[in-house]
Design a protein around this motif. Structure first.
Motif, PDB file in Angstrom:
ATOM      1  N   LYS A   1      -9.616  -3.734  -1.101  1.00 65.14           N
ATOM      2  CA  LYS A   1      -8.951  -2.451  -1.295  1.00 65.14           C
ATOM      3  C   LYS A   1      -9.106  -2.037  -2.762  1.00 65.14           C
ATOM      4  O   LYS A   1      -9.021  -2.868  -3.660  1.00 65.14           O
TER       5      LYS A   1
ATOM      6  N   HIS B   1      -6.762   4.085  -2.029  1.00 62.21           N
ATOM      7  CA  HIS B   1      -6.436   3.508  -0.725  1.00 62.21           C
ATOM      8  C   HIS B   1      -7.684   3.156   0.094  1.00 62.21           C
ATOM      9  O   HIS B   1      -7.558   2.711   1.231  1.00 62.21           O
TER      10      HIS B   1
ATOM     11  N   TYR C   1     -10.834   1.220   1.624  1.00 62.35           N
ATOM     12  CA  TYR C   1     -11.411  -0.108   1.800  1.00 62.35           C
ATOM     13  C   TYR C   1     -12.860  -0.010   1.343  1.00 62.35           C
ATOM     14  O   TYR C   1     -13.601   0.876   1.774  1.00 62.35           O
TER      15      TYR C   1
ATOM     16  N   GLU D   1       0.821  -1.210   0.000  1.00 66.58           N
ATOM     17  CA  GLU D   1       0.000   0.000   0.000  1.00 66.58           C
ATOM     18  C   GLU D   1       0.856   1.260   0.000  1.00 66.58           C
ATOM     19  O   GLU D   1       0.493   2.281  -0.588  1.00 66.58           O
TER      20      GLU D   1
ATOM     21  N   SER E   1     -17.469   3.175   0.769  1.00 63.68           N
ATOM     22  CA  SER E   1     -16.117   3.238   1.314  1.00 63.68           C
ATOM     23  C   SER E   1     -16.198   3.230   2.835  1.00 63.68           C
ATOM     24  O   SER E   1     -16.967   3.974   3.426  1.00 63.68           O
TER      25      SER E   1
END
Length: 816
Positions: free
Chosen positions: A572, A556, A558, A500, A605
């Motif tokens: 992700k 970025h 989730y 990430e 999100s």
């Protein structure tokens, strides 16, 4: 009939012992275990060898197969070793011989092989009848002085021959070449080291007996693997040296060529199979686990490793590099410095390993000095006799001439001149030519040299410091001849760089088709256009497939992905492959475990809500439910249930709410209803929900929006034929749940049915996607703000047979 029984009739029964079976099994197993530990699997701390290694080298020594001789068939060496010293099968012996010849297995190979001895690709060696071998020069260093009573010998397996219990080992071979083996209940895994560093550390320990592991590490920086590579971090090395156990991260050596878009791998972690690494990388590329690799080539040859990873144009080099490191180019070497000390297994620190080696060398040098001293004293004794004979040469010659035979001459010399038996026997065998004056001078010179040798050897035996000096001098000689450059580098541990960390944060557009193809594209790939345009290609669905959903997300984020069947999955955004506008996408089943016919219909999100908030869902048939967001914290890879659905019903939309919102539900028929979310009780994930809107026959829910009284946004409604409008949310008055609602937009032949509804501000941007893959980005403010119950304006011009698939909002804050 006599009952007398002979006295010896019960003798066999007297030899039977009654024992508990568990005691017998325990003792037998211990005996077996110690046999394996001491006789096969573990090396001796003194010479660093297991019995099979030691026996192979000694057999070659006895056969005269030295580094200066011609190569000998491996089968001959194996046969001699098996027949004389190691009766455990030819395959075990040959496998050991092969490994001792492999420069990628041994840091300093002990066997000089000729022929096919295998490769880093895991290729097996040729049969022993085809290969040839001889000792490598450094192996002779391990055997040097073995004839001088430097080590103990014991009988071989059939008592015909004698074999050494240990080799003199002029170098600390345990750490030099390392060792690995699995015994019973224990194992050893000792890494190899650089000869020069070990010699320096050993000398330092001899000169400074109180030296610590830290002191020794000033000379031994770490293991030195034959295949090179890099050891990550010094703390792990210190732990392994201090305790005898540790875990080292070994990383391949590679170069990143950003200009040409390639990664070239030149060294691999120790004991890694090169062909298998290349195969695993290729498999991960094919399965989509590693993206951005265009080609993979193994260009290795006899000069070294060279694996070329060609990258696709525009690929994120850092991401590819990190993926390769995570799964292929870094491995763990577990250090277990276990060796036999006085026949017992013991885990040793770096200092302890070198201490035991130094003690061994002291014993070897002491015994060698005693052996050489005895030989020198014997020679001096003979030379003394020769000098005495020269002083009395006429009488000696006369006595020998008048003697009946050699025995009489020896006896006469002993009696007349007080010669010892050895001196007398030597004088009798002397030639007359040795009685010249020149010969006499040579004898006197040799005698003086022998006396100096005797004095030197006696001094070595009398002084520990002089004996240690001999050891250090010999170590320096070995270093001068065999030292080479270090191959493995020690690099600092800068912390684990996560996947990430290498992904740039950016707003993305994610596109999903009905056949579950999925991809993401940066939002900045699409410039804003004027309302009513055709847009540009945003996806290229295969024939028969159509775009079903488009949504915006940060790379970025989730994401909670809700499907039409009421399941929810978590992923992700960056796990979705980034592709070009014209790409079809990748099958979503490789990312999310979707069933046949299951489609993603709503995405939320997790950055958008707090655990105390709720996820409010609406179904196609108008059912509404609220479930605490905390219920979605632990989501399995196979997903979990988000809502229970009636037969034929589907989950349509999801909003994040906090108990203070109003819900606006829009139907495909152009109706909307607004009501307080408190009218919907909070319920569990497995609940169906309650009625939210009363639908006319044939009508279905298209979307849902959460709002409140202070919301200045407008409700954007878009129809399937590309028409739409904006209307202030304040124009939608609140009603009770489960009413028919108000007319929002006309759904005639021109407009078609409502495709979606979104809450927007004038500064927001809209990304509209058609079913055939056309994509268009416009400003929300370009769409006129009008009242309810109107037709709206053209937003996107569509070709015949095409229709709006989905709309996503890029918030104004993303444009700043």
């Amino acid at each position: 009939m006599s009952s007398d029984v002979p006295d010896d009739a019960n003798a066999p029964a007297d030899r039977i012992k009654h024992v508990r079976i568990e005691d017998e099994m325990e003792q037998s197993y211990i005996d077996y275990a110690m046999s394996v530990i001491a006789g096969r699997a573990l090396p001796d701390v003194r010479d660093g060898m297991k019995p099979v290694h030691r026996r192979i080298l000694y057999a070659m020594h006895e056969m005269g197969v030295s580094s200066g001789s011609s190569h000998r068939k491996s089968s001959s060496i194996v046969g001699e070793t098996m027949g004389d010293y190691h009766p455990h099968g030819d395959s075990a012996i040959y496998d050991t011989l092969v490994r001792m010849a492999q420069d990628f297995s041994m840091r300093y190979p002990l066997v000089d092989g000729q022929g096919n001895f295998g490769s880093m690709d895991g290729d097996p060696p040729a049969a022993m009848r085809y290969t040839e071998a001889r000792m490598a020069p450094i192996a002779e260093v391990l055997l040097e002085d073995i004839e001088k009573d430097t080590v103990d010998f014991s009988s071989n397996y059939d008592d015909r021959l004698q074999e050494p219990e240990v080799l003199p080992a002029k170098v600390p071979n345990l750490l030099l070449n390392g060792s690995s083996g699995i015994a019973v209940g224990m194992s050893t895994n000792i890494p190899p080291h650089n000869l020069g560093e070990l010699v320096d550390a050993t000398i330092h320990l001899i000169e400074n007996p109180d030296a610590t592991v830290e002191d020794l590490m000033e000379h031994v920086s770490g293991p030195d693997f034959p295949t090179g590579g890099n050891i990550v971090g010094r703390d792990a090395i210190y732990s392994a040296y201090a305790t005898g156990r540790g875990r080292l991260r070994v990383r391949a050596e590679y170069e990143v060529d950003r200009e040409d878009g390639r990664i070239v791998i030149s060294e691999l972690p120790y004991q890694e199979n090169k062909a298998r690494i290349v195969e695993r990388i290729a498999d991960d590329v094919n399965e989509g686990k590693i993206e951005g690799i265009a080609d993979l080539r193994d260009e290795s040859d006899r000069n070294g490793v060279r694996i070329v990873v060609e990258l696709k144009r525009g690929a994120n080099v850092d991401v590819v590099e990190n993926r390769l490191l995570d799964h292929h180019l870094e491995s763990t070497f577990g250090v277990i410095n276990l060796a036999l000390v006085d026949g017992q297994p013991q885990v040793l620190s770096l200092k302890e390993s070198l201490q035991h080696y130094v003690e061994h060398r002291r014993e070897v040098v002491r015994r060698r000095s005693e052996h050489d001293l005895a030989e020198a004293q014997d020679r001096a004794h003979i030379l003394e006799g020769r000098l005495k004979a020269l002083e009395n040469v006429e009488d000696v010659v006369e006595l020998i001439r008048n003697s009946e035979d050699r025995d009489a001459a020896r006896a006469g010399l002993h009696e007349a001149f007080d010669f010892s038996e050895d001196q007398a026997a030597h004088i009798v065998r002397m030639q007359l030519g040795s009685l010249t004056s020149m010969e006499s001078a040579e004898i006197e010179e040799e005698y003086e040299e022998v006396q100096e040798t005797i004095d030197y050897l006696q001094a070595v035996l009398d002084s520990q410091a002089k004996l240690d000096g001999v050891i250090t001098d010999e170590l320096r000689e070995v270093k001068a001849e065999y030292d080479d450059d270090r191959r493995t580098s020690i690099i600092e541990d800068e912390g684990q760089v996560t996947h990430e960390d290498l992904i740039p944060e950016q707003d993305c557009v994610v596109v999903i088709t009905e056949d579950d193809y999925i991809k993401r594209m940066p939002v900045e790939n699409f410039d804003p256009q004027n309302r009513g345009g055709k847009g540009i290609i945003g996806a290229d669905p295969k024939e028969g497939d159509r775009v079903s959903k488009v949504f915006r997300a940060n790379s970025h984020d989730y994401l909670l992905c809700f499907t039409n069947r009421g399941q929810v999955y978590r992923l992700k955004t960056y796990e979705i492959p980034e592709m070009s506008r014209t790409a079809r996408g990748k099958s979503a089943v490789n990312i999310i475990n979707l069933d046949d016919g299951e489609e993603i219909t709503a995405v939320v999100s997790t950055d958008d809500f707090e655990p105390e908030e709720c996820l409010t869902m609406v179904t196609r048939d108008g059912y509404v439910k609220r479930t605490c967001a905390a219920d979605f914290e632990n989501i399995l890879s196979t997903g979990i249930r988000a809502a229970k659905l009636e037969d034929g019903d589907e989950l349509v939309d999801v909003e994040v709410t906090d108990g203070t919102k109003d819900l606006v539900i829009a139907s495909e028929g152009g109706m909307t209803i607004r009501f307080d979310e408190d009218e919907v009780s909070e319920m569990g994930r497995s609940a169906r929900g309650v009625n939210g809107i009363k639908l006319e026959d044939g009508d279905k829910v298209a979307a849902m929006v959460a709002t409140d009284d202070d919301d200045e946004r407008a409700l954007l409604t878009v129809t399937e034929h590309g028409y739409g409008k904006r209307t202030k949310l304040t124009e939608y008055r609140a009603q009770s749940r489960y009413g028919k609602g108000l007319v929002d937009i006309k759904t005639d032949d021109r407009n078609g049915r409502v495709r979606t509804a979104k809450a927007v501000t004038g500064d927001d941007h809209l990304v509209i996607m058609s079913e055939r893959g056309q994509i268009m980005r416009i400003r929300a403010d370009d769409i006129s703000q009008v009242g309810r119950n109107t037709k709206g304006v053209t937003i996107m011009e569509l070709e015949d047979g095409d229709g709006v698939a989905s709309v996503t909002v890029v918030p104004a804050r993303s444009e700043e």
